[in-house]
Enzyme design. Structure first.
Site, PDB file in Angstrom:
ATOM      1  CG  HIS A 194      -2.003   3.981  -1.311  1.00  0.00           C
ATOM      2  ND1 HIS A 194      -2.944   3.817  -2.357  1.00  0.00           N
ATOM      3  CD2 HIS A 194      -2.501   3.093  -0.338  1.00  0.00           C
ATOM      4  CE1 HIS A 194      -3.835   2.740  -2.080  1.00  0.00           C
ATOM      5  NE2 HIS A 194      -3.487   2.488  -0.973  1.00  0.00           N
ATOM      6  NE  ARG A 196      -9.404  27.818  15.193  1.00  0.00           N
ATOM      7  CZ  ARG A 196      -8.851  26.639  15.262  1.00  0.00           C
ATOM      8  NH1 ARG A 196      -8.058  26.002  14.497  1.00  0.00           N
ATOM      9  NH2 ARG A 196      -8.717  26.280  16.557  1.00  0.00           N
ATOM     10  CG  HIS A 255      -4.125  -5.133  -2.767  1.00  0.00           C
ATOM     11  ND1 HIS A 255      -3.213  -4.407  -2.114  1.00  0.00           N
ATOM     12  CD2 HIS A 255      -4.975  -4.417  -2.765  1.00  0.00           C
ATOM     13  CE1 HIS A 255      -3.690  -3.198  -1.807  1.00  0.00           C
ATOM     14  NE2 HIS A 255      -4.851  -3.198  -2.337  1.00  0.00           N
ATOM     15  NE  ARG A 279     -11.938  24.333  13.571  1.00  0.00           N
ATOM     16  CZ  ARG A 279     -10.815  23.949  14.083  1.00  0.00           C
ATOM     17  NH1 ARG A 279     -10.839  23.599  15.420  1.00  0.00           N
ATOM     18  NH2 ARG A 279      -9.755  23.510  13.312  1.00  0.00           N
ATOM     19  NE  ARG A 307      -6.240  22.884   9.579  1.00  0.00           N
ATOM     20  CZ  ARG A 307      -6.521  23.002  11.009  1.00  0.00           C
ATOM     21  NH1 ARG A 307      -7.405  22.213  11.482  1.00  0.00           N
ATOM     22  NH2 ARG A 307      -5.354  23.660  11.415  1.00  0.00           N
ATOM     23  CG  ASP A 366      -2.105  -1.142   0.986  1.00  0.00           C
ATOM     24  OD1 ASP A 366      -3.085  -0.931   0.434  1.00  0.00           O
ATOM     25  OD2 ASP A 366      -1.655  -2.230   1.680  1.00  0.00           O
ATOM     26  CG  ASN A 411      -8.430  -2.006  -4.666  1.00  0.00           C
ATOM     27  OD1 ASN A 411      -7.617  -2.511  -3.787  1.00  0.00           O
ATOM     28  ND2 ASN A 411      -8.786  -0.655  -4.273  1.00  0.00           N
ATOM     29  CG  HIS A 412      -6.284   2.206  -5.058  1.00  0.00           C
ATOM     30  ND1 HIS A 412      -7.108   3.090  -5.402  1.00  0.00           N
ATOM     31  CD2 HIS A 412      -6.589   1.748  -3.822  1.00  0.00           C
ATOM     32  CE1 HIS A 412      -7.856   3.299  -4.241  1.00  0.00           C
ATOM     33  NE2 HIS A 412      -7.465   2.511  -3.448  1.00  0.00           N
ATOM     34  CG  ASP A 470      -7.407   3.812  -8.701  1.00  0.00           C
ATOM     35  OD1 ASP A 470      -8.578   3.035  -8.638  1.00  0.00           O
ATOM     36  OD2 ASP A 470      -6.968   4.260  -7.641  1.00  0.00           O
ATOM     37  CG  ASP A 489      -3.825  -0.601  -3.437  1.00  0.00           C
ATOM     38  OD1 ASP A 489      -4.323  -1.247  -4.578  1.00  0.00           O
ATOM     39  OD2 ASP A 489      -4.760  -0.251  -2.597  1.00  0.00           O
ATOM     40  CD  GLN A 517      -4.037   1.303   3.195  1.00  0.00           C
ATOM     41  OE1 GLN A 517      -5.015   1.382   2.454  1.00  0.00           O
ATOM     42  NE2 GLN A 517      -3.569   2.664   3.798  1.00  0.00           N
ATOM     43  CG  HIS A 577      -7.325  -4.634   0.229  1.00  0.00           C
ATOM     44  ND1 HIS A 577      -7.555  -3.268  -0.474  1.00  0.00           N
ATOM     45  CD2 HIS A 577      -8.510  -5.003   0.614  1.00  0.00           C
ATOM     46  CE1 HIS A 577      -8.929  -3.312  -0.446  1.00  0.00           C
ATOM     47  NE2 HIS A 577      -9.438  -4.179   0.086  1.00  0.00           N
TER      48      HIS A 577
END
Length: 535
Positions: free
Chosen positions: A50, A361, A222, A365, A396, A48, A123-124, A127, A91, A257, A255
């Site tokens: 990524h 913010r 995976h 919030r 943010r 993974d 699986n990724h 993509d 991944d 993680q 997968h």
């Protein structure tokens, strides 16, 4: 202790793994290992990845430090008379814009420099288009493995099902399996023409054949590690595979993680997994004698991970968990141009919004905002959920009217959380909404919603409607949340242990970018706060 299933002719390659393919069924081969001699084999592994080819802003992980570590480990293993294999649980794709914008070219070229021996298709990996995937394999220069991802036209695996490696006097079969959830998690456009068979179904026939050809059978998968086989709403994972199909000596997983501190032994199979992103390199040391694994040792080695410690003056400082690992200069030199190019591409236009999206913010919030609703909606749609929920502390900044870039999205969502989902009963959904709907205005826990409305009465969520309809006791509802709150962040109910929890692997900012790409121009009058929650 696990028993090895042995046997085929040997090419003398001391301490080196030589890959050879095999497809035809053969009879059981005579062993070539010497009686009473101990053989040392170390399996190094990650999963993974990524897109994390570059270190993070705190100087953690990254492929340059990983190369230094793996080079040192290989040298140490060889000096002790052992041999090694380096495997990935898949991944590699999807996670960081600098990687995604370049089709993970730096990541696969980095893996080539690291000399990975094989990886499972994740699986990724789907993509991207088939053409990109084939190009990625060329960049990598090592086998992509999956026995259960089938080309529907030919009936053969899309890539190799397995490879057999000559390692000293041992033959090691490495076979790949991919979660059958890929068919619902991958991009349907890029899965066209493929059949994803159930790993257990394929393994039931294949593993006995591999045991005739090899001394050791290693599955790089995976599929996910689910404690005691409780996979819930996910496809069955490694534990189910090990329990269902005897004859697999080691499963190198991915997968889910998970950070497995020690191997999970199931039905004589050692299952390992090294969390994610190259944060750790897993090291499984095996000693084999007379065809049996007679001992094993395992550890996860952190790659420049840090922890916060309180200084004498009360301030906090990040310090290395273990000794700092230097970055390999050659790897760093190869990766740096990709990092710089990726940074430049963050300024590329990805969409347009007609008016201010409110993420300040002091506002987000305390009340629902159009930006909060948009983020919840984007997450919900990405994972096919009924309800989207976003904690305001993860928002943010405002997003100004006009052109939207990757950089402007990252200003709003800078943390790199993953979009996750959980399938809940009506009662569980009520409990969850009660918990998050009770979060105090003014705090980062204050929730933004999409797809749901409800009223808080005496501390309980009531009159709950999903997609405008009252919830029903006999139905299941999927919620989309980020991985931070899924782990209990901001005081939300912890969901990572739920049987139906799934980490999609999609980064929250990337999901919002994709929404802008597909829906621009985004009109703020369609995102007006719905007043979903009456508090």
């Amino acid at each position: 202790m696990t028993s090895m299933k042995r046997y085929i002719s040997h090419f003398a390659v001391s301490g080196v793994a030589l890959a050879i393919a095999g497809c035809a069924s053969v009879g059981q081969q005579a062993p070539t290992w010497e009686a009473d001699q101990e053989y040392k084999l170390t399996i190094l592994h990650t999963n993974d990845h990524h897109g994390r080819f570059w270190e993070n802003r705190n100087g953690e992980y990254g492929m340059a430090a990983r190369k230094t570590l793996i080079d040192n480990l290989r040298e140490e293993i060889a000096l002790e008379g052992g041999a090694s294999l380096l495997l990935s649980g898949g991944d590699i794709n999807t996670g960081i814009p600098e990687s995604d914008l370049q089709d993970a070219e730096p990541d696969f070229k980095g893996m080539n420099m690291l000399q990975y021996d094989a990886m499972a298709l994740g699986n990724h990996e789907f993509d991207n288009s088939r053409e990109v995937l084939i190009q990625q394999q060329k960049w990598a220069g090592f086998p992509f493995l999956s026995a259960n991802v089938i080309d529907a036209e030919t009936g053969d695996p899309l890539f190799d099902a397995y490879k057999i490696f000559e390692v000293n006097d041992l033959r090691v079969a490495v076979v790949g399996f991919t979660t059958d959830d890929t068919i619902k998690l991958g991009n349907p456009e890029y899965l066209e023409g493929l059949e994803i068979k159930t790993p257990v179904e394929v393994a039931t026939d294949l593993i006995p054949e591999l045991n005739k050809k090899a001394d050791l059978v290693v599955a790089t998968t995976h599929m996910g590690h689910y404690s005691n086989g409780n996979y819930g709403g996910n496809a069955p994972g490694d534990v189910t595979l090990a329990r269902s199909v005897p004859g697999i000596d080691v499963i190198v997983g991915g997968h889910s993680q998970n950070k497995l501190e020690k191997p999970d032994e199931q039905n004589g199979t050692l299952i390992v997994q090294a969390q994610e992103w190259g944060k750790y390199v897993g090291r499984l040391d095996l000693v084999i004698k007379n065809g049996d694994i007679v001992s094993s040792d395992y550890r996860l080695i952190p790659v420049n991970l840090k922890k916060k410690v309180v200084q004498a003056d009360g301030t906090k400082k990040r310090v290395f968990i273990e000794q700092e690992i230097a970055q390999d200069p050659a790897m760093l030199a190869m990766l740096k141009p990709y990092q710089e190019k990726g940074q430049e591409e963050l300024l590329v236009e990805i969409g347009f919004v007609d008016d201010l999206l409110v993420g300040d913010r002091s506002v987000v919030r305390k009340q629902e905002t159009n930006l909060g609703n948009l983020i919840a909606k984007a997450m919900r749609e990405k994972v096919g959920a009924d309800v989207g929920i976003m904690n305001s502390g993860g928002i943010r900044d405002n997003m100004e009217a006009g052109v939207v870039t990757y950089k402007s999205v990252l200003k709003v969502q800078p943390f790199g959380n993953m979009v996750s989902s959980v399938d809940l009963s009506a009662a569980e959904l009520t409990d969850y909404l009660t918990a998050v709907g009770s979060k105090q205005a003014g705090s980062g826990a204050f929730a933004q919603f999409d797809g749901v409305s409800f009223a808080m009465r005496n501390g309980t969520a009531t009159n709950i409607k999903v997609d405008g309809q009252p919830i029903k006791d006999d139905q299941t509802y999927r919620i989309a949340i980020n991985s931070y709150v899924a782990t209990g962040g901001d005081g939300y109910p912890k969901m990572t242990g739920h049987a139906n929890y799934n980490n999609s692997g999609y980064v929250d900012a990337d999901v919002l970018v994709e929404y802008f790409k597909e829906n621009s121009p985004v009109l703020t009058n369609t995102l007006a706060p719905s007043g979903a929650v009456s508090r």
